[in-house]
Scaffold this motif. Structure first.
Motif: not given
Length: 701
Positions: A194-203, A275-288
């Motif tokens: 399972t994976v929960g990615p945290e995504q950083e980005y600029f606006l 800024h950052e957005l984080a997602s809750i964990y799910t299966s690695t395939n779905a998380a990808t």
């Protein structure tokens, strides 16, 4: 999101996904059970069942305004691809009907020759296939039914990032089940990562973005003088979110929730406009799949708000770049987290064995961990005191490290009383103290019941790093199972195995400051790799040891590995060549003409002063004109030098030669040109400078 919309969130969530709820409602019971059997156990789906599923999926999509469908796949470009076909078919009476067959659902045929293949496919060999991945739900995007698929060539080689990811998940499942059976866990049928990615980005503001060729062509600024204020005051991190950004985040959340993406956390990051957005964990395939959609929707929603979302790892020099933290764990179909230490981890032999497997895997294959996060963009941030260094290590914290020390030394573990965390204010609640702190400098940190792989760049697909993680841990578990399955004394063999792994792989464990120069020296003494650039790291991918690993677990064939190696080298060289060409264009067409205009006007002003009154001083004009002329000449010379380096690059034949040349000679020439141009920016009048400055880009939202 409005209050009314918030009240309807349970109905909105997943409304654009043909998920389990939709399948239960729309499929006959036998069809639903057969499809679930395919999803959960990998059983082949009968064509008749596929036809029923396809028709139900089409009806569901048409009801939501869809006229087209697409096989949505992830080629080696790092972004997604889609070819749209309509549902319409001709009827005998001249009208049209809406149709979608099981054959169309299960298999598609896009052109395979126009995607990166690393030599797997010649230009004239165009046939490729997409195959439905039923473990990742179909969804609606832009009124089109999107069906997640794998992508492979006419001769069967994987041309995408999904196929090897699915293979790696299967490999880890097989080996983890072998281990669980040894502990008597017969009821577990499947282990998933399972994976929960945290995504950083600029606006940044769209109008300002459009005035910068470097941002449009390269995703990062190739020129830019440091503004008076950056992130020095540390006031942006977790600060109040600006109204314009807040409106963007609210719409982004709503769009993600409709697609069943568990967007959970959002906040300001360290750098201005980050800024950052984080997602809750799910299966690695779905998380990808979900993370690819997150990055696409970030850009699309930003556009509707007059903004541009930047996902480059280093859009601005002098402030923090953007990464993506890959929170990775192992779970069973019974809901057990195999990396959960429990209240007494020193007595949890199963947990300690899986922990030992990760430690051994990361130490044995630290080169692959580094390769999995290698790119031209990520080279800017790894080791730059804002991200982990290029040296791979594991952070475990004091408690787990103490337990491993006691196992290695053969002495009883004396657990320190965790007690309660007290902060000296009576009205605040007391709560148990965590067994580990967090170490933001560590590349691979244990954070309670998961590992946080912090080296990923923000623009990355998380598939590559997770393919590596799944495969190397599967290899460790396979070796462990081979040892323990043949042991006469399981408990004794288990203890000896864990103790040996700790002793042999202790060098990879480091709980200190990974940013420090002392750690770099210590890591070298320990024999850890320090692969600082992408061209240094990539050859490790095709070393005999790593080819043997991936082929043994049937993740890649050797041909597939060598093709990916070529693609990664080519991408690196092409990226730097595009950046160099963009720098030349900006220098010749914007910077030098702008400075010339400023010099001309300064000269005219000085002459006007002298003609009006020879006693008037022109000290400022003389000194400034002298410095501007000197720097202008320097920019011109460095522009010519960069042109020469690009010409030399074009004469090199092999992908490795081009990548090495770009990392050394071309990048050095780019840096020299930038340094001279950035100093010119600091001296040139604002009205003359041809594109928005860092101060305008970072603070104008």
């Amino acid at each position: 999101m409005t209050a009314n919309c918030a009240n309807k969130l349970p109905d909105i969530f997943g409304s654009m996904v043909f998920d389990d709820r939709a399948m239960r409602q729309r499929l006959p019971k036998e069809t639903y059970r057969a499809l679930r059997n395919t999803i959960e156990n990998g059983k082949k789906l009968d064509v008749n069942i596929a036809n029923v599923v396809a028709n139900a999926m089409k009806d569901w999509a048409v009801e939501r305004g869809c006229t087209h469908f697409t096989h949505w796949f992830q080629p080696m470009t790092g972004v997604t691809a889609e070819k749209h076909d309509s549902f319409i078919s001709a009827s005998s009476d001249g009208s049209v009907i809406m149709e979608f067959s099981g054959k169309e659902l299960v298999k598609g045929e896009p052109d395979a020759s126009s995607f990166p293949s690393g030599g797997l496919r010649a230009t004239f060999e165009a046939r490729g296939y997409t195959a439905w991945d039923p473990t990742s739900y179909a969804f609606i995007k832009d009124r089109t039914l999107c069906i997640p698929t794998a992508f492979y060539s006419y001769s069967g080689e994987a041309l995408d990032k999904k196929t090897p990811l699915l293979r790696s998940m299967e490999a880890l499942n097989r080996q983890a089940l072998r281990i669980l059976r040894l502990f008597g866990n017969e009821g577990v049928r499947r282990v998933v990562t399972t994976v929960g990615p945290e995504q950083e980005y600029f606006l940044v503001d769209k109008a300002l973005y459009r005035q910068r060729r470097d941002l449009m062509f390269c995703g990062r600024t190739l020129y830019g003088a440091k503004p008076p204020k950056g992130q020095e005051l540390e006031d942006h991190y977790f600060g109040a979110i600006k109204p314009r950004v807040s409106a963007y985040m609210k719409e982004l959340d709503e769009e993600l929730w409709k697609l069943g993406i568990l967007a959970k956390t959002e906040h300001n990051e360290v750098a201005p406009a980050q800024h950052e957005l984080a997602s809750i964990y799910t299966s690695t395939n779905a998380a990808t799949d979900h993370n690819q959609l997150v990055m696409e929707l970030m850009k699309n929603v930003a556009d509707r708000h007059g903004l541009v979302c930047l996902l480059h790892e280093k859009p601005f020099a002098g402030v923090n770049g953007s990464g993506k933290h890959d929170n990775w764990s192992l779970s069973t179909d019974a809901g057990q987290n195999l990396l959960e230490p429990g209240d007494s981890p020193q007595e949890n032999a199963q947990f300690l064995l899986f922990l030992a497997a990760v430690i051994q895997a990361v130490d044995d294959y630290q080169d692959l961990m580094r390769v999995s996060v290698a790119s031209a963009g990520n080279d800017h941030r790894l080791g730059a005191n804002e991200a982990p260094p290029a040296i791979v290590s594991i952070y475990l914290g004091d408690v787990l490290t103490g337990i491993l020390d006691s196992i290695e030394s053969g002495t009883p573990y004396d657990p320190q009383s965790a007690g309660e965390l007290r902060v000296g204010v009576h009205v605040l609640p007391r709560f148990p103290k965590d067994a580990t702190d967090r170490n933001r400098t560590s590349p691979f940190a244990f954070t309670g019941n998961k590992f946080e792989f912090r080296m990923l760049g923000s623009s990355f697909s998380i598939s590559g790093p997770n393919i590596v993680l799944n495969t190397i841990v599967a290899e460790s578990l396979s070796r462990f199972a081979d040892t323990l399955e043949n042991a006469d004394d399981f408990d004794g063999a288990l203890h000896d195995l864990i103790r040996r792994v700790i002793r042999e792989h202790r060098r990879i464990i480091f709980n200190g400051n990974s940013y420090s120069d002392e750690w770099k020296r210590e890591a070298e003494k320990r024999g850890l790799l320090n692969l600082r650039t992408t061209p240094e790291a990539l050859p490790c991918f095709v070393s005999p040891k790593n080819i043997a690993l991936f082929t043994r677990h049937q993740i890649f064939t050797e041909t597939e590995m060598r093709s990916r190696y070529e693609i990664l080298l080519e991408n690196y060289a092409k990226t730097l060549a595009i950046e160099a060409q963009t720098m030349l264009e900006m220098s010749r067409k914007e910077i030098l003409p702008a400075v010339n205009a400023y010099v001309k006007d300064l000269t005219a002003a000085a002459l006007a002063k002298q003609s009006f009154d020879r006693e008037l001083g022109c000290v400022m004009e003389r000194e400034l004109l002298g410095r501007l002329s000197e720097l202008e000449g320097g920019v011109y010379r460095r522009t010519r030098l960069l042109e020469e380096q690009l010409r030399r690059l074009g004469e090199l034949s092999s992908a490795k030669e081009r990548a090495d040349f770009c990392a050394d000679a071309l990048f050095a020439a780019m840096q020299e040109l930038r340094a001279a141009a950035d100093e010119l920016e600091s001296l040139t009048g604002k009205a003359y400078w041809p594109f928005p400055t860092y101060g305008e880009l970072l603070f104008n939202i």
